[in-house]
Write a protein that holds these residues in place. Structure first.
Motif, short mmCIF file in Angstrom:
data_model
loop_
_atom_site.label_atom_id
_atom_site.label_comp_id
_atom_site.label_asym_id
_atom_site.label_seq_id
_atom_site.Cartn_x
_atom_site.Cartn_y
_atom_site.Cartn_z
N VAL A 1 0.83 -1.22 0.00
CA VAL A 1 0.00 0.00 0.00
C VAL A 1 0.86 1.26 0.00
O VAL A 1 0.32 2.37 0.03
CB VAL A 1 -0.94 0.02 1.22
CG1 VAL A 1 -1.88 -1.18 1.19
CG2 VAL A 1 -0.16 0.06 2.53
N ASP B 1 -4.79 3.45 -1.49
CA ASP B 1 -5.79 2.40 -1.54
C ASP B 1 -6.18 2.27 -3.00
O ASP B 1 -7.01 3.03 -3.51
CB ASP B 1 -7.00 2.79 -0.67
CG ASP B 1 -8.04 1.68 -0.62
OD1 ASP B 1 -7.81 0.61 -1.23
OD2 ASP B 1 -9.09 1.88 0.03
N LEU C 1 -7.28 0.12 6.02
CA LEU C 1 -6.68 -0.42 4.80
C LEU C 1 -5.76 -1.60 5.13
O LEU C 1 -5.83 -2.66 4.48
CB LEU C 1 -5.88 0.68 4.09
CG LEU C 1 -5.07 0.26 2.86
CD1 LEU C 1 -5.99 -0.34 1.77
CD2 LEU C 1 -4.27 1.44 2.30
N LYS D 1 -5.95 -5.70 4.26
CA LYS D 1 -4.86 -6.37 3.56
C LYS D 1 -4.37 -7.62 4.31
O LYS D 1 -3.59 -8.40 3.76
CB LYS D 1 -3.68 -5.40 3.37
CG LYS D 1 -3.96 -4.27 2.38
CD LYS D 1 -4.14 -4.80 0.97
CE LYS D 1 -4.34 -3.66 -0.03
NZ LYS D 1 -4.49 -4.17 -1.43
#
Length: 466
Positions: A36, A60, A102, A106
């Motif tokens: 990311v 993102d 985020l 993941k």
């Protein structure tokens, strides 16, 4: 807790600020962040050296969340002893949550309270007493408590315990060896040297146990109750000590109808002053409740300041002496300081006469003018004298943790049993039992002997992110 999982949490204080720090730790920490993170120079985060900083963007997919600075810690070269990435982002709570969410999507898991420090302990980066010192360091709010926490976190306490445990373990091995050759009636452990060691261990344990009385008050602050009749200047004294208008002051007796508390640091030691309702006979129901609470606060305090007005003492000295004796007899173990207020209204001769009348009570005497802040510094010095700061100045090990104190007490009991065994020449097998128990309690302190319940209780008191 599963060490194979990668965890994430906000490591800085919650809420908005200039900068926030998000910590990611675990086997996949670098890979997950690399997925990311887009460095400004298009570097592959996975191929960079440990202990390096990298500027870039957290994205993102194609959406940029924030420009950040990433700190990289590879292998076991980190606080937790496992791959770690720390993301310094802007302090918006929205940005913080966007980055954390985020990373959770993941494959990260949200860290539990104290999980980063627990991983540090489990990975051998620190022992258990050092890990507990981390929480004490975060909570320290004065110089003394900070100094004690730093000394413990650097391993001062655990090193002292580990050295004693190692020496005792060496002798324990020789005692156990004797059991294997019991039929030959041989002694491998030199009883004279063993006796010296046992005496030395007892001396150190007693010193550490005695230090807890000082360490506990330094860590938690020393509660000081300010008591006396209504309208003698208790609130004025509190304001003078704190150097601010904290308590309401008026000429109306009974103005303070509840306890008022505030904290002050004197020479690095925290004191918690409690301005109580005045002690007197009253028919006022509300004021009576306040007086009842006054005695409850005296019970909870460790030092008592009994305050009276100098002019009133001249006409009702016997009543004051009876009241002081009553407090002294009811709380014989608490240091009592009798404070004579409004001395600016008396001559030197009158002040000396009051002191002479109080000498028979065998209490500490201080003369002040709370309104003019006269004698306040001397009173502060008297308060600091009740704390043994010599140990701090000499950088001695001071115990502040109740769990450590309990284990030290139990270890001392077992060592005293070993001493008794040496004095009475009991068999090696019985002595070995007591030695094993002493070693067990030593190990409890540093975490060489532990269980999941104990670890859960310790780290549950940590903040999330540490």
């Amino acid at each position: 807790m599963i060490l194979s999982e990668t965890i994430v949490a906000l490591a800085s204080a919650s809420g908005a600020g200039a900068v926030a720090l998000i910590r990611v730790s675990g086997p996949q920490a670098i890979d997950l962040v690399a997925d990311v993170f887009q460095p400004v120079k298009n570097k592959d985060l996975r191929k960079q050296k440990t202990h390096t900083l990298h500027l870039g963007f957290i994205k993102d997919d194609e959406k940029i969340i924030d420009q950040v600075l990433v700190s990289l810690f590879k292998g076991n070269n980190s606080y937790t002893g496992e791959p770690t990435v720390e993301i310094s982002c802007h302090g918006s709570t929205f940005i913080q949550q966007q980055i954390i969410q985020l990373l959770l999507r993941k494959g990260c898991r949200m860290a539990t309270a104290g999980e980063f420090t627990m991983r540090s302990f489990l990975n051998g980066k620190m022992d258990l007493s050092q890990a507990e010192a981390v929480a004490d360091l975060i909570a320290s709010d004065n110089e003394a408590s900070h100094q004690i926490a730093m000394q413990q976190m650097r391993g001062g306490f655990s090193n002292e315990i580990a050295k004693l445990r190692e020496e005792l373990l060496n002798f324990a091995s020789l005692i156990e060896l004797e059991l294997d050759f019991s039929e030959e009636d041989v002694e491998f452990a030199d009883r004279t040297a063993f006796r010296d060691l046992v005496n030395r261990i007892q001396f150190v344990l007693k010193r550490l146990i005695d230090s807890f009385a000082v360490g506990n008050v330094i860590k938690n602050g020393i509660p000081v109750a300010i008591v006396g009749e209504p309208n003698v200047g208790k609130s004025t004294l509190l304001n003078a000590l704190l150097n601010e208008e904290r308590a309401i002051v008026s000429d109306i007796a009974g103005t303070t109808r509840d306890t008022i508390e505030d904290e002050l640091v004197i020479d690095g030691i925290g004191f918690r002053f409690i301005d109580t309702a005045g002690i007197r006979e009253t028919k006022d129901v509300v004021e009576s409740i306040g007086i009842q609470k006054t005695f409850e606060k005296i019970e909870q305090s460790q030092v008592i300041l009994y305050l009276f007005e100098s002019l009133k003492f001249k006409v009702q000295s016997s009543e004051y002496i009876i009241e002081i004796e009553k407090i002294k007899n009811q709380f014989p173990l608490k240091p009592l300081v009798v404070v004579i207020n409004k001395i600016d209204l008396l001559s030197e001769t009158e002040i000396l006469n009051i002191k002479k009348q109080l000498e028979t009570l065998n209490v500490k005497l201080e003369t002040i003018s709370a309104k003019n802040k006269e004698g306040i510094d001397t009173l502060k010095k008297q308060l600091i004298s009740f704390v043994n700061t010599g140990a701090l100045r000499n950088n001695e090990t001071i115990v502040t943790n109740t769990r450590h104190y309990d284990s030290l007490i139990k270890a001392l009991e077992e060592i005293q049993k070993v001493q008794y065994g040496l004095d009475t020449n009991i068999s090696a097998d019985l002595m070995a039992i007591d030695i094993r128990q002493a070693l067990y309690y030593f190990g409890e302190i540093t975490g060489q002997v532990t269980n999941d319940e104990l670890l859960g209780n310790i780290f549950a008191n940590f903040c999330i992110g540490k």
